[in-house]
Write an enzyme that holds these catalytic residues in place. Structure first.
Site, mmCIF file in Angstrom:
data_model
loop_
_atom_site.group_PDB
_atom_site.id
_atom_site.type_symbol
_atom_site.label_atom_id
_atom_site.label_comp_id
_atom_site.label_asym_id
_atom_site.label_seq_id
_atom_site.Cartn_x
_atom_site.Cartn_y
_atom_site.Cartn_z
ATOM 1 N N HIS A 41 0.840 -1.198 0.000
ATOM 2 C CA HIS A 41 0.000 0.000 0.000
ATOM 3 C C HIS A 41 0.877 1.250 0.000
ATOM 4 O O HIS A 41 1.430 1.629 1.035
ATOM 5 C CB HIS A 41 -0.893 -0.020 1.243
ATOM 6 C CG HIS A 41 -2.169 0.746 1.097
ATOM 7 N ND1 HIS A 41 -2.317 1.783 0.206
ATOM 8 C CD2 HIS A 41 -3.367 0.630 1.735
ATOM 9 C CE1 HIS A 41 -3.549 2.274 0.312
ATOM 10 N NE2 HIS A 41 -4.200 1.585 1.228
ATOM 11 N N HIS A 87 -3.147 6.549 -0.506
ATOM 12 C CA HIS A 87 -4.133 7.008 0.476
ATOM 13 C C HIS A 87 -3.525 7.639 1.728
ATOM 14 O O HIS A 87 -4.168 7.648 2.778
ATOM 15 C CB HIS A 87 -5.082 5.858 0.879
ATOM 16 C CG HIS A 87 -5.810 5.265 -0.295
ATOM 17 N ND1 HIS A 87 -6.527 4.086 -0.216
ATOM 18 C CD2 HIS A 87 -5.939 5.691 -1.581
ATOM 19 C CE1 HIS A 87 -7.049 3.809 -1.406
ATOM 20 N NE2 HIS A 87 -6.699 4.768 -2.251
ATOM 21 N N TYR A 94 -1.140 6.762 3.742
ATOM 22 C CA TYR A 94 -0.595 5.952 4.838
ATOM 23 C C TYR A 94 0.938 6.087 4.845
ATOM 24 O O TYR A 94 1.498 6.908 4.119
ATOM 25 C CB TYR A 94 -1.098 4.507 4.728
ATOM 26 C CG TYR A 94 -2.602 4.442 4.893
ATOM 27 C CD1 TYR A 94 -3.187 4.746 6.120
ATOM 28 C CD2 TYR A 94 -3.443 4.155 3.822
ATOM 29 C CE1 TYR A 94 -4.576 4.732 6.283
ATOM 30 C CE2 TYR A 94 -4.826 4.140 3.967
ATOM 31 C CZ TYR A 94 -5.390 4.432 5.204
ATOM 32 O OH TYR A 94 -6.745 4.440 5.366
HETATM 33 C C1 LIG Z 1 -15.487 -0.125 3.411
HETATM 34 C C2 LIG Z 1 -14.277 0.260 2.615
HETATM 35 C C3 LIG Z 1 -13.022 -0.057 3.093
HETATM 36 C C4 LIG Z 1 -11.875 0.242 2.330
HETATM 37 N N1 LIG Z 1 -10.647 -0.178 2.763
HETATM 38 C C5 LIG Z 1 -9.580 -0.065 1.947
HETATM 39 C C6 LIG Z 1 -8.356 -0.728 2.248
HETATM 40 O O1 LIG Z 1 -8.242 -1.459 3.215
HETATM 41 N N2 LIG Z 1 -7.312 -0.529 1.403
HETATM 42 C C7 LIG Z 1 -7.416 0.233 0.265
HETATM 43 O O2 LIG Z 1 -6.435 0.368 -0.467
HETATM 44 N N3 LIG Z 1 -8.583 0.836 -0.053
HETATM 45 C C8 LIG Z 1 -9.655 0.662 0.740
HETATM 46 N N4 LIG Z 1 -10.868 1.208 0.363
HETATM 47 C C9 LIG Z 1 -10.967 1.878 -0.933
HETATM 48 C C10 LIG Z 1 -11.431 0.867 -1.977
HETATM 49 O O3 LIG Z 1 -10.537 -0.209 -2.095
HETATM 50 C C11 LIG Z 1 -11.638 1.527 -3.339
HETATM 51 O O4 LIG Z 1 -10.396 2.001 -3.798
HETATM 52 C C12 LIG Z 1 -12.644 2.651 -3.291
HETATM 53 O O5 LIG Z 1 -13.774 2.303 -2.523
HETATM 54 C C13 LIG Z 1 -13.128 3.020 -4.697
HETATM 55 O O6 LIG Z 1 -13.708 1.903 -5.324
HETATM 56 P P1 LIG Z 1 -15.322 1.725 -5.468
HETATM 57 O O7 LIG Z 1 -15.805 2.954 -6.174
HETATM 58 O O8 LIG Z 1 -15.463 0.470 -6.296
HETATM 59 O O9 LIG Z 1 -15.899 1.590 -4.109
HETATM 60 C C14 LIG Z 1 -12.010 0.928 1.113
HETATM 61 C C15 LIG Z 1 -13.281 1.282 0.656
HETATM 62 C C16 LIG Z 1 -14.409 0.930 1.371
HETATM 63 C C17 LIG Z 1 -15.754 1.271 0.798
#
Ligand SMILES: Cc1cc2nc3c(=O)[nH]c(=O)nc-3n(C[C@H](O)[C@H](O)[C@H](O)COP(=O)(O)O)c2cc1C
Length: 429
Positions: free
Chosen positions: A245, A248, A250
């Site tokens: 990762h 975002h 981190y």
């Molecule tokens: C509940 C939730 C938890 C997430 N946790 C992570 C994570 O652990 N690691 C990460 O890289 N992105 C995380 N994301 C971001 C998603 O992986 C994704 O990049 C983002 O939701 C956009 O995609 P979508 O439009 O299909 O939801 C999270 C998103 C959601 C909704």
């Protein structure tokens, strides 16, 4: 978006075969998709699908039927010795449901049902390499001996019951650590029970967040070694792929972004310097992760903020990652600073994956507001990305990929326990 395509056309010269170039041109505005193009010119789409299936067969080195060719999203894709059965990936999604990092029945059901649901690759939530590296007290980890067995149970379930592969996203939360669970107040500092946090520079996320300690060389050694230990444990647990990762905001991302890295030493300044420590971690992980297994890196292709990382930086970073042996870049964006100005919309981050894929000549995953299989087929067929990563769509419907297959008249094998469903006609809206 259509105008932008014409402004960037040279990106595709010599990199896309004429038929894929045509598909990219036709689907550039998002109004025309792989699906509605069939109404206009079914022969053209059939030709695209046949061409795509034959090149997927060459790339994955597994047989792909030519007549009829599968929808592009149901073609295999190879990364080193790992062959994914299709192009849909369940995105990492924190569940905030672990105790001291240990995944439990919730994680088994969450990840297991999405593997049964047809995705080719399921990636665990951000799993932290140390207790202090967690976002929240509920985050999963890979830092204690018992984590290996707990994750292995999930990996074994996926492998035994589905053709899906499973990857682990490894991370350290950095300045966004020691915060609340999503539904209690995302990125908000814990009211009690905080632990000390570290980052590239002493810049808090919110003005009221804990101020992180800038990492010294010994912190860097410790965190790098934590990543290495976690990678070894992930191999022991049987994971097929690792994703580091770098996105975002981190810890590793905090080095990459000029908004969070104001260091005056060799880890700050130009992109090559800001990338130095994340690449050191990458190299150390790559050295212990089996050569037959791939490593992906998730990046933020833009900080959506003046003075922050830009898509041009993402291309440069992808080139560095490629030179270090990274197999695929998972192109996300933002979440670096709370006052970011993102431009949301359907497939809003796909242009970044497209750009990185062509300008860095690097396989990409695209993520962000992908909700329809028509879009997945369009993205894959047009070569905007190699894999489509779905978070909320696959959260909403654990069987999203399976349902996409059914709606396209494509047969995805059911688990033995569920074969009775074959021939059953679900009520469609
Ligand atoms: C509940 C939730 C938890 C997430 N946790 C992570 C994570 O652990 N690691 C990460 O890289 N992105 C995380 N994301 C971001 C998603 O992986 C994704 O990049 C983002 O939701 C956009 O995609 P979508 O439009 O299909 O939801 C999270 C998103 C959601 C909704």
């Amino acid at each position: 978006m259509s105008l932008e395509w014409f402004e960037q056309t040279e990106r595709y010269y010599g990199r896309l075969e004429p038929i894929q170039f045509a598909m990219s041109l036709l689907t550039r505005s998002l109004r025309v998709t792989h699906e509605n193009l069939k109404v206009r010119d079914p022969r053209f789409v059939a030709t695209v699908d046949r061409w795509f299936a034959s090149q997927a067969e060459r790339q994955a080195r597994v047989a792909v039927p030519a007549a009829p060719a599968p929808p592009p999203m149901f073609t295999p894709f190879r990364l080193r010795n790992l062959v994914l059965p299709n192009r849909v990936v369940v995105s990492p999604m924190c569940q905030y449901s672990a105790e001291d990092g240990t995944p439990n029945d919730w994680h088994l059901v969450h990840l297991g049902s999405r593997a049964l649901g047809g995705a080719g690759l399921v990636i665990t939530e951000m799993t932290d390499v140390s207790r202090e590296g967690r976002i929240s007290p509920g985050c999963t980890g890979m830092y204690k001996a018992e984590h290996v067995a707990a994750w292995k149970r999930i990996v074994d379930f996926v492998h035994a019951n589905s053709p899906a592969k499973i990857g682990m996203q490894l991370a350290h939360a950095g300045r966004k650590g020691s915060t609340k669970k999503l539904w209690e107040g995302i990125d908000e500092p814990l009211p009690a029970g905080n632990w000390p946090i570290i980052s590239a520079s002493a810049i808090p996320y919110y003005p009221h967040s804990q101020v992180p300690t800038p990492m010294g060389r010994s912190d860097m050694d410790t965190v790098r070694d934590d990543f290495v230990r976690a990678a070894r444990m992930a191999e022991e647990a049987g994971f097929d792929l690792l994703e580091l990762h770098f996105a975002h905001g981190y810890l590793l991302a905090s080095f990459l972004s000029p908004l969070t890295n104001t260091r005056a030493d060799e880890y700050g300044g130009a992109l090559a310097n800001r990338a130095r420590y994340p690449l050191e971690v990458f190299d150390a992980v790559r050295a212990v992760w089996p050569a037959r297994k791939p490593v992906s890196v998730r990046i933020s292709a833009t900080d959506w903020m003046e003075g922050g990382a830009t898509p041009a930086d993402a291309v440069e970073l992808a080139k560095l990652l490629k030179a270090h042996g990274c197999d695929i870049v998972d192109v996300s964006a933002g979440q670096t600073v709370p006052d970011q100005k993102p431009v949301y919309g359907r497939l809003y981050q796909t242009p970044f994956a497209d750009r990185v894929r062509h300008e860095a000549e690097m396989p990409t995953m695209t993520v962000g507001n992908i909700a329809s299989w028509a879009d997945v087929n369009s993205i894959i067929a047009a070569g905007r990305a190699d894999l489509c990563v779905l978070a909320r769509a696959h959260l909403y419907d654990p069987y999203w990929t399976r349902h996409a297959a059914y709606e396209q008249g494509y047969e995805l094998p059911w688990p033995d326990q569920y074969v009775s469903v074959k021939g059953f006609t679900p009520r469609l809206p």
